[in-house]
Structure formats: C-alpha cells, structure tokens
Design an enzyme around this catalytic site. Sequence first.
Site, short mmCIF file in Angstrom:
data_model
loop_
_atom_site.label_atom_id
_atom_site.label_comp_id
_atom_site.label_asym_id
_atom_site.label_seq_id
_atom_site.Cartn_x
_atom_site.Cartn_y
_atom_site.Cartn_z
N ASP A 358 68.04 122.02 23.81
CA ASP A 358 66.84 122.23 23.31
C ASP A 358 66.60 120.76 22.89
OD1 ASP A 358 64.35 122.45 21.91
OD2 ASP A 358 65.38 123.18 20.13
N GLY A 359 65.67 119.99 22.52
CA GLY A 359 65.18 118.12 21.96
C GLY A 359 64.82 117.41 23.15
N ASN A 360 65.06 117.92 24.24
CA ASN A 360 64.05 116.92 25.55
C ASN A 360 63.48 116.01 25.56
OD1 ASN A 360 66.27 118.39 27.25
ND2 ASN A 360 65.26 118.98 29.18
N TRP A 363 63.24 113.81 22.77
CA TRP A 363 64.27 113.02 22.80
C TRP A 363 62.76 112.18 23.39
CZ3 TRP A 363 65.48 110.82 27.54
CH2 TRP A 363 66.54 109.91 28.12
N HIS A 375 62.78 115.56 29.95
CA HIS A 375 63.94 117.03 30.89
C HIS A 375 64.74 116.41 32.12
CE1 HIS A 375 61.01 119.69 28.98
NE2 HIS A 375 60.60 119.09 29.53
N ARG A 409 53.04 126.72 28.79
CA ARG A 409 53.14 124.43 28.11
C ARG A 409 51.85 123.93 29.27
NH1 ARG A 409 58.84 122.11 26.83
NH2 ARG A 409 59.74 123.45 25.01
N LEU A 467 83.50 128.59 37.72
CA LEU A 467 82.81 129.09 36.95
C LEU A 467 81.78 129.56 37.33
CD1 LEU A 467 81.85 127.88 34.16
CD2 LEU A 467 80.76 125.47 35.59
N SER A 532 65.51 132.43 20.57
CA SER A 532 64.38 132.15 20.93
C SER A 532 64.03 133.32 22.00
CB SER A 532 64.41 131.14 21.87
OG SER A 532 64.44 130.33 19.78
C1 FPP Z 1 64.01 123.03 25.96
O1 FPP Z 1 63.14 121.44 25.00
C2 FPP Z 1 64.27 122.55 27.43
C3 FPP Z 1 63.34 122.76 28.74
C4 FPP Z 1 62.36 123.59 28.36
C5 FPP Z 1 63.88 122.80 29.97
C6 FPP Z 1 65.35 122.02 30.36
C7 FPP Z 1 65.29 121.39 31.38
C8 FPP Z 1 65.99 120.84 32.01
C9 FPP Z 1 67.31 120.72 30.78
C10 FPP Z 1 66.28 120.34 32.64
C11 FPP Z 1 66.85 121.20 33.91
C12 FPP Z 1 68.05 121.78 34.29
C13 FPP Z 1 69.19 122.33 35.39
C14 FPP Z 1 69.96 123.02 35.12
C15 FPP Z 1 68.56 121.16 36.34
P1 FPP Z 1 61.82 120.77 24.59
O2 FPP Z 1 60.93 120.78 26.00
O3 FPP Z 1 60.99 122.86 23.92
O4 FPP Z 1 61.66 119.94 23.97
P2 FPP Z 1 61.40 119.84 22.01
O5 FPP Z 1 61.69 120.87 21.36
O6 FPP Z 1 61.85 118.66 21.71
O7 FPP Z 1 59.59 120.00 22.88
#
Ligand code: FPP
Length: 583
Positions: A358-360, A363, A375, A409, A467, A532
């Site tokens: 979480d947190g993309n 960030w 992402h 989204r 793994l 979640s």
């Molecule tokens: C949650 O952060 C993250 C996601 C919904 C997507 C996760 C995807 C990746 C890490 C990229 C691709 C992964 C691989 C395995 C190649 P959010 O968008 O909900 O963050 P926020 O809470 O700050 O809005």
Amino acid sequence: MSDAPADPALRAAYRLCRRRTRIEDPAEYALIQLVPAPLRPALHALWAAANALDDLGDDRTAPAAERAARVEAWIAALHRELPTGTSPDPIRHALVDTAGRWRLDLSDLRDAMAQVRDDTEGRRFADWAEWRAWGRENLLPWFAQVRAILDRAGVPVALRLDTRESYEEFLDGVRLTDILTDLSADLAQGDLLLPAEALARHPGSAEDLARLRWSPTVSALVTDLTGLARRWVGQETFTRGMHPGPATVLHTMAALLRAQLDAVDAAGPALLRTRPRPPLRTRARILAPARTRAALAWSLTPLTLPPSRPPGAPQPVPAPTRPAGAPVFRRPPPHPSGERPPAIPAARLPTHVAVIMDGNGRWAQQRGLPRYEGHRAGAAAVREVVHGALEMGLRHLTLYTFSTENWQRDTEEVDAILGLLRDEVTDNPFRDLDVHMRWHGRAGRLPPDLADLLHLRERTTRGRTGLTLTMCIDYGGRDEITRTAAALARRARAGQLDPDRITDEDFARHLPHPDMPDVDLLWRTGNEQRTSNFLPWHAAYAELHFTPDLWPDTDRRHLWQAVTAYTHRQRRLGAESPNPLSL
Ligand code: FPP
C-alpha cells in the site's frame, strides 16, 4: 526395447500400453513409431496413462461422483506407487517404471490429472481464453514429459521464448481437432466442449447441436472451427532450429491433423453420428515418406539411454531435485548497502509471507507525480523484496497486486496498472532466478493477452523449487470464498458431498488454489491497519505486521525486519502453551 525389462509383469504392462495406443489411437501410434525404438515404451506408457485416466473420468456407466472418486483413487495410488517403482495396475506399473528410468517429475502432471477429476461434472467455457487455459493445463504437462524424455535421451527439445506461443497454439489446434473429431461421442453424453463465444457467432448452433440437428448454422460453425484449427496447427515456427528427429515427428503430426480436419469437413451430417477418419491412403501418403525422413533424422545423433537395472532391483525414486541439464539459477543481486539477510534457521522462518503493498498513490502524490509513477516505483520495490525473499530462503511470497475492488479506480489508472503488469511479466525480471511465478485471482476479466502471459509464466517456471511468488491479480477474498462455496454446492448437488459433513479440509480442497499454504505473516505497508479482503481463509491465523513506509520506499531490509519481528511472536494457534517453533 533394447533394455527390455526382465520382470515379466513389467514387460506385459508395456505391451498393454502399446496395444492400447495402437487400437485406440492409430495416428498417435504411427507418430510414436517415428521415434527410435528405445524411446517408444515410455511414450506408450505416458499415452496409455493419460487415456486410462480420461476413460475413468468419462465412463458414463457410473455417476459423476463415482467417476470423480475413481479418478482421485487412481491419482492417489500413482503417488503412493511412484517411490516403489511398481503397481498392481499394469498401466500405472509401466508409468512408474518410465518415471523412474527417465527421472521424470510426475508431480508436474498433478494439475492436469486433477482437471480430469473436476471435468466429471461437465465443462462449460464462456470464451476462448477460458477454453485455451483449460486445454493447455491439460495437454502441456503431458507434452512436457515427452520433452523431458527427449532431453534425457540427449535430444533436447528446447523452445525459444519467442516460439512458445506458436507451440502452445499448435497444441490448441491438437485439442480443437480432437474435440471436432469426437463431437458425436461428446454430444451423445450431453457434452459440448466449445466456448459459448464461438457458438454465439452462429446463433442457434448450440441448440441444433444439442438436438443432433445438422443445420446450415451448425455447418457454418464447423467450417469456422476447422479453419481455426487448421491455422493453429499450420504454424510450426516453433520447430525452427529443433533437432530434425522431433521436428519430423511434429511436422508429420501437423499433416495428420490437417488430414483429420479435412475428414471433419467432408463428414457433413455424419459428423453428428460418427467419428470421421481420413482415408487410409491419405495417411499412408503422409506416413511413408515421414518414416524415411525420421530414420535419417534420428541417425544424426546417438541417443543416451537410461542405465539398465538388474532384474528385481527396486526402481529408484524419481528425484525431486532439478533434472540434469536444467538451468543453474543465478543468485539475486545483493542489496546496494551490502547488507545480508538475518541468519534465521529455516525451521523458524514463516513458510508463507503475504504482502499488501500500500502507498503507491501517496508516494506519487508527495512528489507531484501521476499515480502511475507510484505504481512504477512499486514494481521496482517488488523486485527488491523478491531478491530479499530469495536471499533469506522464504518459500512462499504472495503479493496483493490488483484487487477485485481496484476495477473501481479510474480507467486510466486501471489501464496503467495492468499495462505495468504486462510489461513486468514480459520483461520477466526473475527469469534467471529460482522463482516459480503463479497467478491467483479471477480468470475471465483480465485482458486475454495478460492472462495468457501469466499462465505462460506459471507453466514455464513450474519446476522451480526456490521461492513461489504468487501475484494476486483481480483477487478478492470474498470472491474466492463465494466461488469455493459454489464449487461445494455443485458437488453436493451432484451427490458427491454430504452438506452435513463438509469439513474445513473439504472447503480448503475446493479453493481455487488448494495447494496454497496458510499465511504465517501478513504484512501491510502504507500506515493502514486493515486486511482489506486479502486471503481471509489462508490468513485466519496469520501474525499481522503493519509498517508506516509507503510501498515504493520499501526494500528487502523491510522484509527482513518483518520476518525478524515474526520470529519474536508467540504462535499459540489456539493452544495454551506457545507453539514449540516460536522463540
Ligand atoms: C496500492 O497502492 C497498490 C496497488 C493497488 C497496485 C500494486 C501494484 C504494483 C506494486 C505494481 C506492479 C506489481 C508487480 C508485481 C509487478 P495505492 O494506489 O492504493 O496507494 P495509496 O493508498 O497511496 O493511494
């Protein structure tokens, strides 16, 4: 065979396999005749085993529940018998002997075999993507065993990455030709193994077929499908650069399939009553020159045969380790700081760590960047954490990558995440590492090319034992539980389960991925303390670990800290005293 077994029961077992192949599928038998004699018994054993299992699942004299139970018993017996090298059932006897001689890892056939059991309830496919996934799951592992035998014999049938798709489409063509050929038998049993998508292009065809009525719409459907199958079997680019022995067999196979499709086209209304066969002279025209070409092709390479065994000597247990000639995996690159993982004994490591990344978005927002960049940085963190998991010897790492809720989204963000995933899976950053990649989630809603890519990675990394990296994509815990409940309800309705006696184990066996172990440690980044809808069944007893860092700021050291914290927890699992594994 040059190394004919001394055991008369085993010789009889191989003879039975050869006879079954010759009688039940003369085309397959003719193809096996194109390989050198010492390899043929193993191929007959594989063919006969696959078909014996299919026959058990298909035997309509028994109710579905009984057929499923028979298939399951056959598979369980095989697994018990493998280490002993023998079986009271002649076909399994030949198969376990073949597995031992050629050091085959038959566990790769597990999913294909389980599919036969699940098919006893009948199959329906919404679209070609579902149909393809089903066909490939069933066929590819059997063909992989044949390739393993050729590898061991010194004739490696390596498939280049860029030709894999044409190989897999070729096998789709094999499957479709088979289904068209067996249409009359399937319809007589009430089965129609074609996707609804294909039937919908010819309105009324499904109803006409169900009533065994040959109509213009059915005729058009068949013409469409034979055309499609011809295209699939016609592109044999994957044989380029291959040893001429197997290449000749595959070209001959393609020619026989085309002749079979011609016979399907020529059958007309008879297709709904009988199994069409190409004229004998057509087969002879294909096979006679192929025999000469094959003899010449195989003479170019001396074969390596497995060592002979003294009579009565027990068959070696098929080695669970990587087969000879398989790639040696690279070590993951170290962390730039030079930091090494904590030295935690394997017995104290969690078996399964699941992560909510979480947190993309935040960030990216903090940096004034579009969410997509968050992402993208998140994908880099995934690579880092996978390297850390390998370094510390974790067995299972599961990542919440795209949830069933994430479809809500913005389309732009959804496309960006899926595009990123497509790029990552195409780039395949774990190519040289001992990582088995898996996909967990709903089939059918992802773009078909992405779903195909994920299936491909899953299959091609199947033998890797380091793994297991599971990416949860279009995954939702409630969705998983609902689907499991539906599977149980179907089995109960079919009389295969007593609803009053359903146990935890029954439930677990009907999960979409029944072999996923329970989660020991569930870690969420991004300063939120929720689970979640992530793995509710598997994480029922998980230790929870929440950290404030945003996912893109995470590296392998955070994983190591999370695992170290886990080793300090007291795992009681409902008992009074601490679990002996805890510190
Ligand atoms: C949650 O952060 C993250 C996601 C919904 C997507 C996760 C995807 C990746 C890490 C990229 C691709 C992964 C691989 C395995 C190649 P959010 O968008 O909900 O963050 P926020 O809470 O700050 O809005």
